[in-house]
Design an enzyme around this catalytic site. Structure first.
Site, PDB file in Angstrom:
ATOM      1  N   HIS A 153     -10.513   0.206  -0.403  1.00  0.00           N
ATOM      2  CA  HIS A 153     -10.635   1.321   0.542  1.00  0.00           C
ATOM      3  C   HIS A 153     -12.085   1.318   0.989  1.00  0.00           C
ATOM      4  CE1 HIS A 153      -9.503   5.472   2.006  1.00  0.00           C
ATOM      5  NE2 HIS A 153     -10.798   5.356   2.281  1.00  0.00           N
TER       6      HIS A 153
ATOM      7  N   ASP B 211       0.424   2.696   3.722  1.00  0.00           N
ATOM      8  CA  ASP B 211      -0.382   3.773   3.144  1.00  0.00           C
ATOM      9  C   ASP B 211       0.465   5.050   3.039  1.00  0.00           C
ATOM     10  OD1 ASP B 211      -2.426   5.074   1.915  1.00  0.00           O
ATOM     11  OD2 ASP B 211      -3.755   5.145   3.648  1.00  0.00           O
TER      12      ASP B 211
ATOM     13  N   ARG C 165       3.123   8.207  -6.316  1.00  0.00           N
ATOM     14  CA  ARG C 165       2.858   9.458  -7.068  1.00  0.00           C
ATOM     15  C   ARG C 165       3.636   9.483  -8.387  1.00  0.00           C
ATOM     16  NH1 ARG C 165      -1.250  10.191  -3.567  1.00  0.00           N
ATOM     17  NH2 ARG C 165      -0.644  11.035  -1.564  1.00  0.00           N
TER      18      ARG C 165
ATOM     19  N   HIS D  73       0.827  -1.220   0.000  1.00  0.00           N
ATOM     20  CA  HIS D  73       0.000   0.000   0.000  1.00  0.00           C
ATOM     21  C   HIS D  73       0.860   1.269   0.000  1.00  0.00           C
ATOM     22  CE1 HIS D  73      -4.142   1.571   1.391  1.00  0.00           C
ATOM     23  NE2 HIS D  73      -3.491   2.517   0.749  1.00  0.00           N
TER      24      HIS D  73
ATOM     25  N   HIS E 244       1.597   5.011  -2.101  1.00  0.00           N
ATOM     26  CA  HIS E 244       1.260   6.006  -3.120  1.00  0.00           C
ATOM     27  C   HIS E 244       2.572   6.657  -3.556  1.00  0.00           C
ATOM     28  CE1 HIS E 244      -3.098   5.752  -2.205  1.00  0.00           C
ATOM     29  NE2 HIS E 244      -2.659   5.459  -0.990  1.00  0.00           N
TER      30      HIS E 244
HETATM   31  O1  DOR Z   1      -5.216   9.369   3.609  1.00  0.00           O
HETATM   32  C1  DOR Z   1      -5.199   8.859   2.497  1.00  0.00           C
HETATM   33  N1  DOR Z   1      -4.413   9.359   1.504  1.00  0.00           N
HETATM   34  N2  DOR Z   1      -5.993   7.818   2.237  1.00  0.00           N
HETATM   35  C2  DOR Z   1      -6.160   7.356   0.995  1.00  0.00           C
HETATM   36  O2  DOR Z   1      -6.909   6.426   0.825  1.00  0.00           O
HETATM   37  C3  DOR Z   1      -5.486   7.999  -0.149  1.00  0.00           C
HETATM   38  C4  DOR Z   1      -4.243   8.656   0.289  1.00  0.00           C
HETATM   39  C5  DOR Z   1      -3.638   9.542  -0.759  1.00  0.00           C
HETATM   40  O3  DOR Z   1      -3.561   9.128  -1.929  1.00  0.00           O
HETATM   41  O4  DOR Z   1      -3.210  10.639  -0.432  1.00  0.00           O
HETATM   42 ZN    ZN Z   2      -3.885   4.474   0.398  1.00  0.00          ZN
END
Ligand code: DOR
Ligand code: ZN
Length: 425
Positions: A176, A301, A57, A53, A55
């Site tokens: 999610h 996350d 970017r 998990h 991100h």
């Molecule tokens: O807090 C979060 N940020 N939860 C998510 O599900 C997405 C993530 C994000 O992409 O910034």
């Molecule tokens: Zn996430």
């Protein structure tokens, strides 16, 4: 190239480990020939962490993070494989955008896979991707509420259609699990929302209802579902009582285990995250769920945003914060405090993901397996100072926290990539 790691503590036995190329060639008491030797000095060696998990970017949000900075952060955190989440700009919703991402990911210093978004709009695109049998796609990602993207699916028929695809292609759906309509309702109750209202607005009821619904559909369809960042005691109970009735897996996040809404008084928007930080009793239930086996994995996350965005008023500040560099120190400290064993940490942070997401020859220290290895020093003291993060996101709700147990070295596919704040190619 053969590298001999001498005096490794592997499962509480001091052994030598020979790396040959990308793989673990030998584990035992012998001292085989090698081109190079590293004395591990009896530190613990664990499988490199697999984080489902993240991100990362990049693409049009490379100012927030890119594969180079995310790789460094991961290596510093002992993480050797990440799954990149699809809510990027552009999002991973079709083959064209997946290919753009594949180009960027060539800069990665760690192993990676992609999670592809499934929405009501892109069912055919998802099938098109999956028909190519892509070995770099780990899972489908489904949002039941918007979170850093307006893409979400609440409609049961569409959700079940996505589950059917997951079943046919034998790919888990990472979900999610918060209901958008429920959040909307709670939003209506508060006129001038502040960070202290976040847990009320994205109410626990919204997560609980969503998880109940998803499990009902998974029972019907029979596919693998993986509830991401489980945050409430109630969801833990629901998941526990349904684990033997469907193919159901449960992830929690370090912050849903270790932080609760009390930290928002000092952390402010740095602690704004979806699902929100809940309560101390949720933390306690999640810890029990780890030890009883209801929680399968911990995913960071890792969700980097610009500091300037996080400093905006609550309503405008994006949710999420960096987590790659803090995960393992935080968990090792928990081991030192007796919350769970180092074996449990390995299950949660690598082995179980290798099983759920079908990652052959990873997640274990075993002859013939990839040499994805993390050397940890259980006695090393740390203090979280976000200014020193390798992630571009230099803030943290854990700021100034201290503990014991840190990463010393990280090997990816047999290569030493990180040693005590130094990086190698
Ligand atoms: O807090 C979060 N940020 N939860 C998510 O599900 C997405 C993530 C994000 O992409 O910034
Ligand atoms: Zn996430």
């Amino acid at each position: 190239m053969k590298i001999l790691l001498k005096n490794c503590n592997i499962n509480n036995q001091i052994q030598n480990l020979l790396i040959d190329g990308e793989f673990i060639h030998y584990i035992g008491k012998n001292v085989p020939d090698s081109d190079n030797e590293i004395d591990i000095k009896k530190l613990h060696v664990i499988p490199g962490l697999i984080d489902p998990h993240v991100h990362v970017r990049d693409l049009r949000q490379s100012e927030k993070e890119d594969w180079i900075s995310a790789s460094k952060a991961a290596l510093r955190g002992g993480i050797t494989m990440v799954f990149d989440m699809p809510n990027t700009r552009p999002p991973t919703v079709n083959l064209e955008f997946l290919n753009l991402k594949r180009e960027k990911a060539k800069h990665s210093a760690i192993n990676y896979k992609f999670n592809v978004a499934a929405t009501s709009q892109n069912i055919d695109d998802v099938i098109r991707i999956l028909k190519t049998a892509p070995s770099d796609v780990a899972a489908l990602k489904l949002f039941i509420a918007g979170s850093n993207s307006n893409e979400y699916v609440e409609d049961r028929t569409t959700i079940e259609k996505i589950f059917e695809i997951s079943n046919v292609y034998n790919l888990p759906v990472i979900i999610h699990s918060e209901l958008q309509s429920c959040i909307k309702q709670y939003e209506g109750y508060i006129s001038n929302p502040k960070i202290s209202d976040h847990n009320f607005i994205r109410n626990r009821e919204c997560a609980i209802k969503s998880t109940e619904m998803l499990i009902e559909s998974a029972k019907k369809i029979g596919n693998k579902i993986y509830i991401a960042h489980t945050s409430t005691a109630e969801e833990i109970e629901i998941i526990k009582s349904n684990k033997n009735k469907c193919r159901l897996y449960c992830e929690t996040s370090p912050h849903h285990l270790l932080l609760n809404e009390d930290v928002l008084e000092t952390a402010g928007n740095f602690g704004k995250v979806n699902p929100p930080l809940r309560t101390e009793s949720d933390n306690k239930r999640i810890l029990e769920a780890i030890n009883e086996g209801t929680v399968d994995t911990i995913g960071t996350d890792h969700a980097p945003h610009l500091l300037t965005e996080k400093l905006k008023p609550y309503i405008e500040a994006p949710s999420g914060f960096p987590g790659l560099e803090t995960l393992l120190p935080l968990l090792l400290n928990q081991v030192n405090n007796g919350a769970f064993s180092l074996e449990k940490l390995v299950e949660l942070s690598s082995f179980n993901s290798s099983q759920i997401f079908n990652l052959p020859l990873r997640g274990k220290i075993k002859e013939g397996y990839y040499a994805d290895l993390t050397v940890v020093d259980m006695n090393k003291q740390w203090k979280i100072e976000a200014q020193k993060f390798y992630s571009k996101a230099k803030y943290s709700p854990y700021e100034n926290m201290t503990g014991f147990g840190d990463v010393e070295m990280t090997f990816v596919n047999g290569k030493l990539k990180y040693h005590n704040n130094n990086f190698f190619n």
